[in-house]
Motif scaffolding. Structure first.
Motif, PDB file in Angstrom:
ATOM      1  N   THR A   1       0.846  -1.196   0.000  1.00 24.17           N
ATOM      2  CA  THR A   1       0.000   0.000   0.000  1.00 24.17           C
ATOM      3  C   THR A   1       0.881   1.245   0.000  1.00 24.17           C
ATOM      4  O   THR A   1       2.025   1.215   0.459  1.00 24.17           O
ATOM      5  CB  THR A   1      -0.909   0.045   1.245  1.00 24.17           C
ATOM      6  OG1 THR A   1      -0.103   0.181   2.412  1.00 24.17           O
ATOM      7  CG2 THR A   1      -1.796  -1.185   1.326  1.00 24.17           C
TER       8      THR A   1
ATOM      9  N   ALA B   1       0.442   3.672   1.858  1.00 22.92           N
ATOM     10  CA  ALA B   1       0.660   4.041   3.261  1.00 22.92           C
ATOM     11  C   ALA B   1       1.999   3.481   3.728  1.00 22.92           C
ATOM     12  O   ALA B   1       2.774   4.164   4.396  1.00 22.92           O
ATOM     13  CB  ALA B   1      -0.480   3.524   4.135  1.00 22.92           C
TER      14      ALA B   1
ATOM     15  N   ALA C   1      -1.602  10.461  -5.616  1.00 23.03           N
ATOM     16  CA  ALA C   1      -2.425   9.823  -4.576  1.00 23.03           C
ATOM     17  C   ALA C   1      -3.240  10.839  -3.793  1.00 23.03           C
ATOM     18  O   ALA C   1      -4.464  10.862  -3.889  1.00 23.03           O
ATOM     19  CB  ALA C   1      -1.533   9.003  -3.645  1.00 23.03           C
ATOM     20  N   THR C   2      -2.573  11.671  -3.029  1.00 19.46           N
ATOM     21  CA  THR C   2      -3.271  12.619  -2.164  1.00 19.46           C
ATOM     22  C   THR C   2      -4.170  13.563  -2.954  1.00 19.46           C
ATOM     23  O   THR C   2      -5.345  13.741  -2.604  1.00 19.46           O
ATOM     24  CB  THR C   2      -2.263  13.435  -1.321  1.00 19.46           C
ATOM     25  OG1 THR C   2      -1.405  12.522  -0.637  1.00 19.46           O
ATOM     26  CG2 THR C   2      -2.977  14.318  -0.311  1.00 19.46           C
TER      27      THR C   2
ATOM     28  N   LYS D   1      -7.258  11.989  -4.023  1.00 21.30           N
ATOM     29  CA  LYS D   1      -8.038  11.443  -2.911  1.00 21.30           C
ATOM     30  C   LYS D   1      -8.064   9.918  -2.885  1.00 21.30           C
ATOM     31  O   LYS D   1      -9.080   9.298  -2.601  1.00 21.30           O
ATOM     32  CB  LYS D   1      -9.458  12.015  -2.915  1.00 21.30           C
ATOM     33  CG  LYS D   1      -9.478  13.514  -2.766  1.00 21.30           C
ATOM     34  CD  LYS D   1     -10.861  14.069  -2.746  1.00 21.30           C
ATOM     35  CE  LYS D   1     -10.758  15.583  -2.603  1.00 21.30           C
ATOM     36  NZ  LYS D   1     -12.036  16.228  -2.681  1.00 21.30           N
ATOM     37  N   LYS D   2      -6.896   9.319  -3.165  1.00 21.08           N
ATOM     38  CA  LYS D   2      -6.789   7.861  -3.103  1.00 21.08           C
ATOM     39  C   LYS D   2      -6.615   7.448  -1.645  1.00 21.08           C
ATOM     40  O   LYS D   2      -5.915   8.104  -0.887  1.00 21.08           O
ATOM     41  CB  LYS D   2      -5.614   7.383  -3.940  1.00 21.08           C
ATOM     42  CG  LYS D   2      -5.777   7.711  -5.417  1.00 21.08           C
ATOM     43  CD  LYS D   2      -5.111   6.678  -6.256  1.00 21.08           C
ATOM     44  CE  LYS D   2      -5.285   7.011  -7.715  1.00 21.08           C
ATOM     45  NZ  LYS D   2      -6.128   6.099  -8.408  1.00 21.08           N
ATOM     46  N   ASP D   3      -7.212   6.352  -1.268  1.00 23.76           N
ATOM     47  CA  ASP D   3      -7.110   5.825   0.087  1.00 23.76           C
ATOM     48  C   ASP D   3      -5.736   5.166   0.242  1.00 23.76           C
ATOM     49  O   ASP D   3      -5.461   4.159  -0.400  1.00 23.76           O
ATOM     50  CB  ASP D   3      -8.215   4.799   0.332  1.00 23.76           C
ATOM     51  CG  ASP D   3      -8.222   4.261   1.751  1.00 23.76           C
ATOM     52  OD1 ASP D   3      -7.212   4.376   2.469  1.00 23.76           O
ATOM     53  OD2 ASP D   3      -9.272   3.711   2.144  1.00 23.76           O
ATOM     54  N   PRO D   4      -4.863   5.725   1.098  1.00 23.46           N
ATOM     55  CA  PRO D   4      -3.502   5.187   1.246  1.00 23.46           C
ATOM     56  C   PRO D   4      -3.449   3.762   1.772  1.00 23.46           C
ATOM     57  O   PRO D   4      -2.488   3.034   1.525  1.00 23.46           O
ATOM     58  CB  PRO D   4      -2.811   6.143   2.217  1.00 23.46           C
ATOM     59  CG  PRO D   4      -3.803   7.143   2.633  1.00 23.46           C
ATOM     60  CD  PRO D   4      -5.087   6.899   1.922  1.00 23.46           C
ATOM     61  N   SER D   5      -4.488   3.348   2.487  1.00 24.19           N
ATOM     62  CA  SER D   5      -4.483   1.983   3.033  1.00 24.19           C
ATOM     63  C   SER D   5      -4.990   0.950   2.025  1.00 24.19           C
ATOM     64  O   SER D   5      -4.871  -0.248   2.264  1.00 24.19           O
ATOM     65  CB  SER D   5      -5.312   1.916   4.315  1.00 24.19           C
ATOM     66  OG  SER D   5      -6.663   2.195   4.030  1.00 24.19           O
ATOM     67  N   LYS D   6      -5.528   1.415   0.897  1.00 22.49           N
ATOM     68  CA  LYS D   6      -6.056   0.498  -0.113  1.00 22.49           C
ATOM     69  C   LYS D   6      -5.349   0.618  -1.465  1.00 22.49           C
ATOM     70  O   LYS D   6      -5.363  -0.321  -2.254  1.00 22.49           O
ATOM     71  CB  LYS D   6      -7.549   0.738  -0.312  1.00 22.49           C
ATOM     72  CG  LYS D   6      -8.382   0.376   0.892  1.00 22.49           C
ATOM     73  CD  LYS D   6      -9.844   0.625   0.639  1.00 22.49           C
ATOM     74  CE  LYS D   6     -10.652   0.286   1.893  1.00 22.49           C
ATOM     75  NZ  LYS D   6     -12.054   0.655   1.733  1.00 22.49           N
ATOM     76  N   THR D   7      -4.747   1.757  -1.728  1.00 21.60           N
ATOM     77  CA  THR D   7      -4.088   1.984  -3.017  1.00 21.60           C
ATOM     78  C   THR D   7      -2.745   1.276  -3.040  1.00 21.60           C
ATOM     79  O   THR D   7      -1.933   1.421  -2.126  1.00 21.60           O
ATOM     80  CB  THR D   7      -3.899   3.497  -3.264  1.00 21.60           C
ATOM     81  OG1 THR D   7      -5.169   4.146  -3.147  1.00 21.60           O
ATOM     82  CG2 THR D   7      -3.319   3.756  -4.641  1.00 21.60           C
TER      83      THR D   7
END
Length: 129
Positions: free
Chosen positions: A19, A21, A56-57, A60-66
């Motif tokens: 991920t 994250a 990403a940011t 608005k990509k979800d860092p825990s899923k991307t």
């Protein structure tokens, strides 16, 4: 003089399925500018700190899923360990790179070379002529 004659530093790596994250955490922990995405130790992409912001940011990509593969830049510019250091230096300057991954003859990532290291070695060995 070859790249293998220079001091290489450890390269931050991740898999394409990690991920972003985790990628961001690696950047922070290692105070580095990028992470090389590898598959079986072969570089397949690269993620810079600015990629995290712009791809990403900002989207608005979800860092825990991307996953890393979703935002990595490819192909990744690398230099081979047996490449001429002066040629590698020129290529890095033309591309505006401060550092880049180094690969062996099997295309496995073996380290990282910085522009500063190349300048220092080339100057010391008078390879500028």
């Amino acid at each position: 003089m070859k790249i293998q004659d220079c001091k290489l530093t450890k390269t931050n790596t991740c898999s394409k399925n990690e991920t972003i994250a985790k990628v961001a955490k690696k950047l922070k922990e290692n105070n580095s500018r990028y992470v090389v995405v590898v598959e079986k130790d072969n570089p397949i992409g690269i993620i810079s700190a600015s990629d995290l912001v712009h791809k990403a940011t900002a989207n608005k990509k979800d860092p825990s899923k991307t996953k890393a593969e979703e935002i990595m830049t490819q192909p990744v510019f690398v230099v081979k360990e047996d490449e001429d250091a002066k040629k590698a230096f020129i290529a890095m300057v033309k591309k505006g790179l401060n550092s880049c991954p180094v690969v062996d003859n099997n295309n496995r990532c073996i380290g990282n070379i910085s522009l500063l290291e190349l300048i220092t070695k080339l100057h010391k060995n008078e390879a500028w002529r």
